[in-house]
Scaffold this active site. Structure first.
Site, PDB file in Angstrom:
ATOM      1  N   LYS A  58       0.835  -1.222   0.000  1.00  2.00           N
ATOM      2  CA  LYS A  58       0.000   0.000   0.000  1.00  2.00           C
ATOM      3  C   LYS A  58       0.865   1.265   0.000  1.00  2.00           C
ATOM      4  CE  LYS A  58      -2.573  -2.790  -0.404  1.00  2.00           C
ATOM      5  NZ  LYS A  58      -2.486  -4.260  -0.308  1.00  2.00           N
ATOM      6  N   GLY A 122       9.777 -21.103  16.502  1.00  2.00           N
ATOM      7  CA  GLY A 122       9.097 -21.916  17.507  1.00  2.00           C
ATOM      8  C   GLY A 122       8.732 -23.270  16.916  1.00  2.00           C
ATOM      9  N   VAL A 193      -4.916 -10.959  -6.880  1.00  2.00           N
ATOM     10  CA  VAL A 193      -4.816  -9.727  -6.107  1.00  2.00           C
ATOM     11  C   VAL A 193      -3.407  -9.140  -6.147  1.00  2.00           C
ATOM     12  CG1 VAL A 193      -5.517  -8.699  -3.946  1.00  2.00           C
ATOM     13  CG2 VAL A 193      -6.465 -10.875  -4.596  1.00  2.00           C
ATOM     14  N   GLY A 281      -0.885 -17.452  -6.077  1.00  3.25           N
ATOM     15  CA  GLY A 281      -1.472 -17.905  -4.823  1.00  3.25           C
ATOM     16  C   GLY A 281      -0.407 -18.186  -3.780  1.00  3.25           C
ATOM     17  N   HIS A 454     -23.752  14.988   1.707  1.00  3.52           N
ATOM     18  CA  HIS A 454     -23.611  15.444   0.323  1.00  3.52           C
ATOM     19  C   HIS A 454     -22.566  16.560   0.263  1.00  3.52           C
ATOM     20  CE1 HIS A 454     -24.595  16.474  -3.787  1.00  3.52           C
ATOM     21  NE2 HIS A 454     -24.576  17.753  -3.413  1.00  3.52           N
TER      22      HIS A 454
HETATM   23  P1  FAD Z   1       1.702 -13.951   8.501  1.00  3.27           P
HETATM   24  O1  FAD Z   1       1.423 -12.514   8.371  1.00  3.27           O
HETATM   25  O2  FAD Z   1       2.321 -14.658   7.369  1.00  3.27           O
HETATM   26  O3  FAD Z   1       2.633 -14.095   9.786  1.00  3.27           O
HETATM   27  C1  FAD Z   1       3.208 -15.292  10.150  1.00  3.27           C
HETATM   28  C2  FAD Z   1       4.437 -14.995  10.983  1.00  3.27           C
HETATM   29  O4  FAD Z   1       4.867 -16.196  11.605  1.00  3.27           O
HETATM   30  C3  FAD Z   1       5.632 -14.489  10.170  1.00  3.27           C
HETATM   31  O5  FAD Z   1       6.236 -13.415  10.818  1.00  3.27           O
HETATM   32  C4  FAD Z   1       6.578 -15.692  10.137  1.00  3.27           C
HETATM   33  O6  FAD Z   1       7.939 -15.320  10.057  1.00  3.27           O
HETATM   34  C5  FAD Z   1       6.275 -16.302  11.488  1.00  3.27           C
HETATM   35  N1  FAD Z   1       6.592 -17.732  11.597  1.00  3.27           N
HETATM   36  C6  FAD Z   1       6.293 -18.727  10.750  1.00  3.27           C
HETATM   37  N2  FAD Z   1       6.677 -19.909  11.257  1.00  3.27           N
HETATM   38  C7  FAD Z   1       7.225 -19.642  12.453  1.00  3.27           C
HETATM   39  C8  FAD Z   1       7.793 -20.456  13.466  1.00  3.27           C
HETATM   40  N3  FAD Z   1       7.843 -21.769  13.376  1.00  3.27           N
HETATM   41  N4  FAD Z   1       8.280 -19.833  14.573  1.00  3.27           N
HETATM   42  C9  FAD Z   1       8.230 -18.485  14.698  1.00  3.27           C
HETATM   43  N5  FAD Z   1       7.693 -17.683  13.787  1.00  3.27           N
HETATM   44  C10 FAD Z   1       7.197 -18.260  12.682  1.00  3.27           C
HETATM   45  N6  FAD Z   1      -4.296  -8.986   3.266  1.00  3.27           N
HETATM   46  C11 FAD Z   1      -5.193  -8.022   3.478  1.00  3.27           C
HETATM   47  O7  FAD Z   1      -6.135  -8.223   4.239  1.00  3.27           O
HETATM   48  N7  FAD Z   1      -5.081  -6.782   2.889  1.00  3.27           N
HETATM   49  C12 FAD Z   1      -4.073  -6.512   2.041  1.00  3.27           C
HETATM   50  O8  FAD Z   1      -3.995  -5.390   1.523  1.00  3.27           O
HETATM   51  C13 FAD Z   1      -3.109  -7.507   1.786  1.00  3.27           C
HETATM   52  N8  FAD Z   1      -2.089  -7.252   0.962  1.00  3.27           N
HETATM   53  C14 FAD Z   1      -1.163  -8.239   0.732  1.00  3.27           C
HETATM   54  C15 FAD Z   1      -0.140  -7.970  -0.161  1.00  3.27           C
HETATM   55  C16 FAD Z   1       0.795  -8.950  -0.427  1.00  3.27           C
HETATM   56  C17 FAD Z   1       1.916  -8.650  -1.400  1.00  3.27           C
HETATM   57  C18 FAD Z   1       0.731 -10.219   0.241  1.00  3.27           C
HETATM   58  C19 FAD Z   1       1.756 -11.271  -0.002  1.00  3.27           C
HETATM   59  C20 FAD Z   1      -0.294 -10.484   1.123  1.00  3.27           C
HETATM   60  C21 FAD Z   1      -1.259  -9.501   1.373  1.00  3.27           C
HETATM   61  N9  FAD Z   1      -2.324  -9.730   2.235  1.00  3.27           N
HETATM   62  C22 FAD Z   1      -3.254  -8.763   2.436  1.00  3.27           C
HETATM   63  C23 FAD Z   1      -2.472 -11.014   2.943  1.00  3.27           C
HETATM   64  C24 FAD Z   1      -1.970 -10.893   4.392  1.00  3.27           C
HETATM   65  O9  FAD Z   1      -0.621 -10.470   4.367  1.00  3.27           O
HETATM   66  C25 FAD Z   1      -2.092 -12.211   5.106  1.00  3.27           C
HETATM   67  O10 FAD Z   1      -3.419 -12.687   4.994  1.00  3.27           O
HETATM   68  C26 FAD Z   1      -1.748 -12.049   6.584  1.00  3.27           C
HETATM   69  O11 FAD Z   1      -0.433 -11.598   6.736  1.00  3.27           O
HETATM   70  C27 FAD Z   1      -1.920 -13.371   7.315  1.00  3.27           C
HETATM   71  O12 FAD Z   1      -1.571 -13.195   8.654  1.00  3.27           O
HETATM   72  P2  FAD Z   1      -1.002 -14.413   9.525  1.00  3.27           P
HETATM   73  O13 FAD Z   1      -0.805 -13.890  10.899  1.00  3.27           O
HETATM   74  O14 FAD Z   1      -1.853 -15.605   9.344  1.00  3.27           O
HETATM   75  O15 FAD Z   1       0.409 -14.790   8.868  1.00  3.27           O
HETATM   76  P1  NAI Z   2      -4.664 -15.104  -6.041  1.00  4.25           P
HETATM   77  O1  NAI Z   2      -5.253 -16.378  -5.616  1.00  4.25           O
HETATM   78  O2  NAI Z   2      -5.348 -13.835  -5.722  1.00  4.25           O
HETATM   79  O3  NAI Z   2      -4.470 -15.110  -7.621  1.00  4.25           O
HETATM   80  C1  NAI Z   2      -3.711 -16.091  -8.267  1.00  4.25           C
HETATM   81  C2  NAI Z   2      -4.041 -16.035  -9.751  1.00  4.25           C
HETATM   82  O4  NAI Z   2      -3.082 -16.826 -10.435  1.00  4.25           O
HETATM   83  C3  NAI Z   2      -5.404 -16.609 -10.075  1.00  4.25           C
HETATM   84  O5  NAI Z   2      -6.092 -15.740 -10.936  1.00  4.25           O
HETATM   85  C4  NAI Z   2      -5.094 -17.949 -10.726  1.00  4.25           C
HETATM   86  O6  NAI Z   2      -6.052 -18.345 -11.679  1.00  4.25           O
HETATM   87  C5  NAI Z   2      -3.763 -17.642 -11.378  1.00  4.25           C
HETATM   88  N1  NAI Z   2      -2.921 -18.816 -11.595  1.00  4.25           N
HETATM   89  C6  NAI Z   2      -2.701 -19.853 -10.763  1.00  4.25           C
HETATM   90  N2  NAI Z   2      -1.818 -20.716 -11.305  1.00  4.25           N
HETATM   91  C7  NAI Z   2      -1.468 -20.207 -12.519  1.00  4.25           C
HETATM   92  C8  NAI Z   2      -0.595 -20.624 -13.553  1.00  4.25           C
HETATM   93  N3  NAI Z   2       0.120 -21.751 -13.442  1.00  4.25           N
HETATM   94  N4  NAI Z   2      -0.503 -19.869 -14.668  1.00  4.25           N
HETATM   95  C9  NAI Z   2      -1.203 -18.710 -14.782  1.00  4.25           C
HETATM   96  N5  NAI Z   2      -2.050 -18.262 -13.839  1.00  4.25           N
HETATM   97  C10 NAI Z   2      -2.177 -18.988 -12.706  1.00  4.25           C
HETATM   98  O7  NAI Z   2      -3.166 -15.133  -5.470  1.00  4.25           O
HETATM   99  P2  NAI Z   2      -2.082 -13.994  -5.285  1.00  4.25           P
HETATM  100  O8  NAI Z   2      -2.336 -12.854  -6.184  1.00  4.25           O
HETATM  101  O9  NAI Z   2      -0.779 -14.704  -5.346  1.00  4.25           O
HETATM  102  O10 NAI Z   2      -2.338 -13.508  -3.823  1.00  4.25           O
HETATM  103  C11 NAI Z   2      -2.326 -14.462  -2.753  1.00  4.25           C
HETATM  104  C12 NAI Z   2      -3.262 -14.054  -1.692  1.00  4.25           C
HETATM  105  O11 NAI Z   2      -2.722 -12.977  -0.937  1.00  4.25           O
HETATM  106  C13 NAI Z   2      -4.612 -13.518  -2.171  1.00  4.25           C
HETATM  107  O12 NAI Z   2      -5.503 -14.550  -2.494  1.00  4.25           O
HETATM  108  C14 NAI Z   2      -5.076 -12.774  -0.982  1.00  4.25           C
HETATM  109  O13 NAI Z   2      -5.634 -13.658  -0.070  1.00  4.25           O
HETATM  110  C15 NAI Z   2      -3.787 -12.198  -0.420  1.00  4.25           C
HETATM  111  N6  NAI Z   2      -3.649 -10.801  -0.847  1.00  4.25           N
HETATM  112  C16 NAI Z   2      -4.602  -9.910  -0.480  1.00  4.25           C
HETATM  113  C17 NAI Z   2      -4.528  -8.600  -0.885  1.00  4.25           C
HETATM  114  C18 NAI Z   2      -5.618  -7.679  -0.502  1.00  4.25           C
HETATM  115  O14 NAI Z   2      -6.420  -8.024   0.340  1.00  4.25           O
HETATM  116  N7  NAI Z   2      -5.688  -6.493  -1.073  1.00  4.25           N
HETATM  117  C19 NAI Z   2      -3.414  -8.102  -1.675  1.00  4.25           C
HETATM  118  C20 NAI Z   2      -2.490  -9.143  -2.052  1.00  4.25           C
HETATM  119  C21 NAI Z   2      -2.607 -10.428  -1.614  1.00  4.25           C
END
Ligand code: FAD
Ligand code: NAI
Length: 475
Positions: A58, A122, A193, A281, A454
């Site tokens: 973001k 952990g 996404v 994904g 508005h």
């Molecule tokens: P994580 O955030 O993955 O945290 C897990 C933590 O556990 C990490 O710090 C890891 O190092 C630690 N860990 C793992 N194993 C161990 C272990 N054995 N011992 C100690 N520590 C460990 N979601 C949204 O809602 N809005 C968004 O805008 C959004 N944008 C995203 C953009 C990107 C590029 C990506 C990749 C994801 C995005 N997401 C977004 C998804 C969001 O980041 C995840 O859904 C969220 O972080 C999940 O939270 P979590 O606590 O389950 O895991």
């Molecule tokens: P995604 O599941 O959103 O999208 C993956 C896309 O890749 C799908 O459209 C799928 O059809 C395509 N795909 C899968 N295999 C493929 C292949 N072999 N060749 C071509 N296309 C293929 O997964 P993404 O973008 O990696 O994000 C992972 C997750 O992270 C999201 O599902 C979401 O949960 C979280 N996220 C959330 C955000 C938000 O809330 N704004 C921002 C970024 C990530």
């Protein structure tokens, strides 16, 4: 010294750190273990979300949007910008500063709530005397013990089979958020996404972006009327999206990456790019957790098996967030973390999976809650539809941002709101009203009768609600 806790969260992302804070608020003696390391090897609380996900993406979306506005849209307002230039290093260091503010914020919250933090990995050691021994390993090792364990170890980016991430040419979200220069040609596999958000960042900064999507449908999980509007806008901005692309061999070398694929017409093609982001994904992460040591059950995809209340197959072991079923969203992880802490305290704990909002932070933004029109049709549910375009909204016109619409779906008989789908300016903010409405099981008439300020974008939500009864006032 042997340390005993009531609750230990393994993982300090949104699921784990929020569970830890809520459990501490409820009077438990709580520890959180997290292994994430910052560039200096120190702790960086907040997990994927804070370090390489929600927050840095973001930050860069905002910076790149500012650049795009200055370069292409300020002139419409009579503002002339001369000598516009880009300092990618500064943009990235601002992003890093925003991340650090969030890391530090969580560390502060742990102190405030008396959560004991352990930096390291952990792993389960054994179940013993009604508790679980957990090894914390970093430079040194120690064993701590907890009555309740909340596993919140998150997820990792999925790689294409045979094409591991090198974070130089073949990038996951991690490498994609720290590219030191704007690539001339950028390829993305997957128009989900991450593909759309990160693709938007680098396109706005000047890269020629091509996205190869395997499925024939664009944003298949999104209401298709909304997805079509978004697709139109992205293509107009210059994003090249190839649907139905079957990706084959990927070769990476000094001169970049070549991707062989077969397009939707069955023709063999090659995409040559400087960098390739693979965003197909994410997979649940249990690396290093040693689930077998205590018999913690995983499913065939490697996610921890939980029931509707985040209970695993082991007594007093819970799991939340990306490591379990359900949408991989930070706010879903947080809700589960809070609910688990409250259940440990004998309280009710509540997560409503029907009202978890989704937001894609592109321009236009896409946001939704509840069911799509396609889902309602498939379920045979009788529904009414109301739509309202931002083109007819005074605030959107004043902002110069009239792309998109609000679409509301309500039950044909009861008028209960079943879903709201938005593409357009500040969809991420507008969706909250709809989530609240659905949480209270409001009807479309309820929204239609509420006074909205508005001129505001939120009037479009009211107008979409009026449109359900075919009585829009401004369209
Ligand atoms: P994580 O955030 O993955 O945290 C897990 C933590 O556990 C990490 O710090 C890891 O190092 C630690 N860990 C793992 N194993 C161990 C272990 N054995 N011992 C100690 N520590 C460990 N979601 C949204 O809602 N809005 C968004 O805008 C959004 N944008 C995203 C953009 C990107 C590029 C990506 C990749 C994801 C995005 N997401 C977004 C998804 C969001 O980041 C995840 O859904 C969220 O972080 C999940 O939270 P979590 O606590 O389950 O895991
Ligand atoms: P995604 O599941 O959103 O999208 C993956 C896309 O890749 C799908 O459209 C799928 O059809 C395509 N795909 C899968 N295999 C493929 C292949 N072999 N060749 C071509 N296309 C293929 O997964 P993404 O973008 O990696 O994000 C992972 C997750 O992270 C999201 O599902 C979401 O949960 C979280 N996220 C959330 C955000 C938000 O809330 N704004 C921002 C970024 C990530």
């Amino acid at each position: 010294m042997f340390k005993q806790f009531d609750v230990i969260a393994i993982g300090g992302g949104p699921g784990g750190y929020i569970a830890a804070i809520r459990a501490a608020q409820l009077g438990f003696n709580v520890a959180c273990i997290d292994e994430w390391k910052n560039s200096k090897g120190g702790p960086a609380l907040g997990g994927t979300c804070t370090n390489v996900g929600c927050i840095p993406s973001k930050a860069l979306l905002q910076s790149s949007e500012n650049y795009d506005q200055a370069g292409h849209h300020f002139a419409e307002h009579g503002i002339e910008v001369k000598g516009l230039s880009l300092d990618v290093a500064k943009m990235l260091s601002r992003k890093d500063m925003v991340v650090k503010q969030n890391n530090d914020g969580i560390a502060y919250l742990f102190k405030k709530n008396k959560v004991t933090f352990f930096h390291g990995r952990g792993s389960f050691v054994a179940a013993k005397d009604g508790s679980y021994d957990i090894k914390v390993a970093d430079a040194s090792e120690e064993i701590i013990s907890g009555k309740h364990i909340v596993v919140s170890t998150g997820s990792n980016a999925r790689a294409l089979p045979g094409t591991p991430f090198d974070e130089v040419n073949i990038l996951s979200n991690e490498g994609a958020l720290r590219l030191g220069a704007v690539p001339k040609k950028l390829g993305l596999i997957g128009s989900g996404v991450i593909g759309l958000e990160i693709g938007s960042v680098w396109r706005r900064l000047g890269a020629e972006v091509t996205v190869l999507e395997g499925l024939p449908t664009f944003l298949g999980a999104v209401d298709q009327q909304i997805a079509k509007e978004a697709h139109k806008a992205f293509v107009k901005q210059g994003l090249k999206i190839e649907l139905g692309a079957k990706v084959g061999e990927i070769k990476s070398g000094k001169n970049g990456v070549s991707v062989a694929y077969v397009n939707a017409k069955g023709q063999a093609q090659t995409l040559e790019v400087d960098k390739l982001i693979v965003s197909i994904g994410r997979v649940a992460n249990t690396i290093g957790l040693a689930p077998d040591a205590v018999g913690l059950k995983l499913d065939e995809r490697g996610a921890i098996v939980v029931d509707g209340e985040c209970r695993t197959n082991l007594p007093n072991v819970w799991a939340v967030g990306d490591v379990v079923r359900g949408p991989m969203l930070a706010h879903k992880a947080e809700e589960e973390g809070v609910a688990v802490a409250e259940r440990i305290a004998g309280q009710h704990g509540h997560v409503n999976f029907n009202t978890i909002p989704w937001v894609i932070y592109t321009n236009p933004e896409i946001a939704w809650v509840g069911q799509t029109e396609e889902q309602l049709k498939a379920a045979g549910r009788a529904y009414k539809v109301g739509t309202f375009p931002f083109m007819a909204n005074g605030r959107a016109r004043a902002m110069g941002d009239t792309t998109g619409m609000v679409k509301m779906l309500a039950d044909a008989a009861t008028d209960e709101i079943l879903g709201v789908h938005i593409v357009g300016p500040f969809a991420s903010e507008l969706i909250s009203e709809c989530v609240v409405a659905m949480e209270f099981r409001a009807s479309s008439e309820d929204i239609a009768r509420v006074c909205h300020a508005h001129p505001s974008l939120s009037e479009s939500t009211k107008e979409a609600a009026l449109a359900v009864e075919k009585r829009s006032l401004n369209f």
